[in-house]
Scaffold this active site. Structure first.
Site, PDB file in Angstrom:
ATOM      1  N   LYS A  25      -0.043   8.203  -5.167  1.00 48.50           N
ATOM      2  CA  LYS A  25      -0.996   8.557  -4.108  1.00 48.50           C
ATOM      3  C   LYS A  25      -2.053   9.553  -4.625  1.00 48.50           C
ATOM      4  O   LYS A  25      -1.925  10.084  -5.729  1.00 48.50           O
ATOM      5  CB  LYS A  25      -0.236   9.120  -2.895  1.00 48.50           C
ATOM      6  CG  LYS A  25       0.764   8.089  -2.299  1.00 48.50           C
ATOM      7  CD  LYS A  25       0.086   7.009  -1.491  1.00 48.50           C
ATOM      8  CE  LYS A  25       0.896   5.736  -1.298  1.00 48.50           C
ATOM      9  NZ  LYS A  25       2.076   5.764  -0.496  1.00 48.50           N
TER      10      LYS A  25
HETATM   11  C1  LIG Z   1       3.238   5.042   0.306  1.00 50.87           C
HETATM   12  C2  LIG Z   1       3.182   4.671   1.751  1.00 50.87           C
HETATM   13  C3  LIG Z   1       4.141   5.120   2.675  1.00 50.87           C
HETATM   14  C4  LIG Z   1       5.401   5.806   2.271  1.00 50.87           C
HETATM   15  O1  LIG Z   1       5.225   6.941   1.550  1.00 50.87           O
HETATM   16  P1  LIG Z   1       6.503   7.689   0.919  1.00 50.87           P
HETATM   17  O2  LIG Z   1       6.005   9.063   0.656  1.00 50.87           O
HETATM   18  O3  LIG Z   1       6.869   6.931  -0.320  1.00 50.87           O
HETATM   19  O4  LIG Z   1       7.580   7.653   1.928  1.00 50.87           O
HETATM   20  C5  LIG Z   1       3.938   4.847   4.007  1.00 50.87           C
HETATM   21  N1  LIG Z   1       2.886   4.132   4.433  1.00 50.87           N
HETATM   22  C6  LIG Z   1       1.962   3.651   3.578  1.00 50.87           C
HETATM   23  C7  LIG Z   1       0.805   2.880   4.124  1.00 50.87           C
HETATM   24  C8  LIG Z   1       2.095   3.887   2.204  1.00 50.87           C
HETATM   25  O5  LIG Z   1       1.216   3.369   1.348  1.00 50.87           O
END
Ligand SMILES: *Cc1c(COP(=O)(O)O)cnc(C)c1O
Length: 387
Positions: A182
């Protein structure tokens, strides 16, 4: 040649030194670094309050719990999301109600949300797909009119703005992700933002439902006595992750500047191509530039098709991904709710022709030039074959 990875983390000496300092500090779990990360994050997105947790998934789960979502309730969200957005609804015992997305932005379709509201509907989860904010201008009044909680899945939306207002600054709860790929990465981690009173409730729920300040019970001034006021979860963030997050937050502007350069390079390379569709963008749209989602147009989307096109890129050492396999195509949801691929035709048709390009501040100009050259050459090869 070395492969171009899809999303390498951008880690500098700043991150390494901050983590080392925490390792040397004698405090590893939730503590001063986590509190500082929450405060600085809240300032950065102008949030009323923030709680650091161990994932965005946990933050979304807490948000639904804070809104008392449970059995008999329905929660509306879009099918074009990561499965965690929908899994958390299942965990509460409520029924996820999937809706389609808009063909240009691939964000949740507010009209489809309106049509899906029933007396059982309790909440709407709006995903800011790829970093472009969903249409909060329509979703907020819609939810208000029907007495529904609006929760933002802001996993892609740091830093993003809707009509000049940062995502996370609203009264409603928003969940951010610091997963390794991210825009701000701590390996694993997440942040829940919202009104102070709800965030304080979430703080207790994130640590077993223990009474306030229980995290400090092992400190010198800590109290051994605590009470458990709810059957809470265990999803607090620790100081190692938070110190990594603090360093990344300091570098966020610089990392975004680099993302913008890469995004622009892709736009310039592909915008005029007749068989490639670049992401929908507008000036001042507040996009967090998390994913660069390219879509194949005819004849490429029929021949060779998206899967073969990706295979071609992978063989050339270009790491790509697909965001997302729509949730209604996954076995668990297909079998439980009887979904057919065409139940959400926009999400399905776009899924079939999309892929996401390498996009990280850690990529070099040479790597991005190679991605561009490889895609253009692959498109030419297949167009010639199709002709
Ligand atoms: C990455 C992601 C999540 C989950 O994130 P985590 O921190 O891995 O739990 C939720 N929603 C979307 C749209 C994502 O891309």
């Amino acid at each position: 040649m070395e492969p171009v990875p899809f999303s390498p983390p951008s880690i500098t000496n700043l991150e390494i030194e901050r983590v080392l300092a925490t390792l040397r500090s004698g405090w590893l779990t939730t503590g001063p670094a986590t509190r500082e990360f929450e405060q600085k994050f809240a300032e950065a997105v102008q949030a009323p309050a923030a709680l650091a947790v161990n994932s965005c998934t946990a933050a979304l789960g807490l948000a639904l719990r804070l809104h008392n979502v449970g059995p008999g309730d329905e929660v509306i969200t879009s099918t074009l999301t990561f499965t965690s957005t929908v899994n958390v609804i299942e965990h509460t015992g409520a029924k996820p109600v999937l809706v389609d997305v808009l063909p240009d932005t691939l964000n949740i379709d507010p009209q489809a949300v309106a049509a899906a509201i029933t007396p059982q509907t309790k909440a709407v989860i709006a995903v800011h797909y790829a970093g472009l904010p969903a249409d909060l201008g329509r979703l907020r009044p819609l939810c208000k009119r029907h007495g529904l909680a609006l929760v933002e899945d802001a996993a892609h939306a740091l830093p993003a703005e809707f009509k000049g207002c940062p995502i996370g600054a609203g009264d409603n709860l928003a969940a951010f992700s610091f997963y390794a790929t991210k825009n701000l990465a701590t390996g694993e981690g997440g942040m829940l933002t919202g009104e102070a009173a709800l965030i304080e409730q979430a703080r207790s729920l994130s640590l077993h439902g223990m009474s306030r300040n229980a995290w400090n019970r092992y400190g010198a001034k800590g109290q051994w006595r605590y009470d458990v006021v709810d059957a809470g979860f265990k999803c607090n963030m620790g100081d190692l992750q938070a110190s990594l997050g603090l360093a990344q937050l300091e570098r966020l502007d610089a990392m975004q500047t680099r993302r913008r350069q890469l995004f622009t390079a892709y736009d310039q390379a592909f915008a005029a191509h007749p068989a490639l569709e670049t992401p929908s963008r507008a000036d001042g749209d507040g996009h967090a530039l998390h994913l660069y989602v390219l879509r194949l147009r005819e004849p490429l989307c029929s021949s060779p098709g998206r899967d073969a096109f990706i295979e071609h890129l992978r063989n050339a050492g270009i790491g790509v991904s697909v965001h997302f396999i729509p949730v209604h195509l996954h076995m668990y949801y297909r079998e439980k709710y009887g979904y057919k691929p065409d139940d959400f035709p926009v999400a399905y048709a776009n899924f079939e022709r999309m892929f996401s390009l390498p996009l990280s501040p850690a990529h070099t100009d040479e790597q991005i030039e190679r991605v561009i050259a490889t895609i253009l050459a692959a498109a030419e090869t297949h167009l010639r074959r199709a002709a």
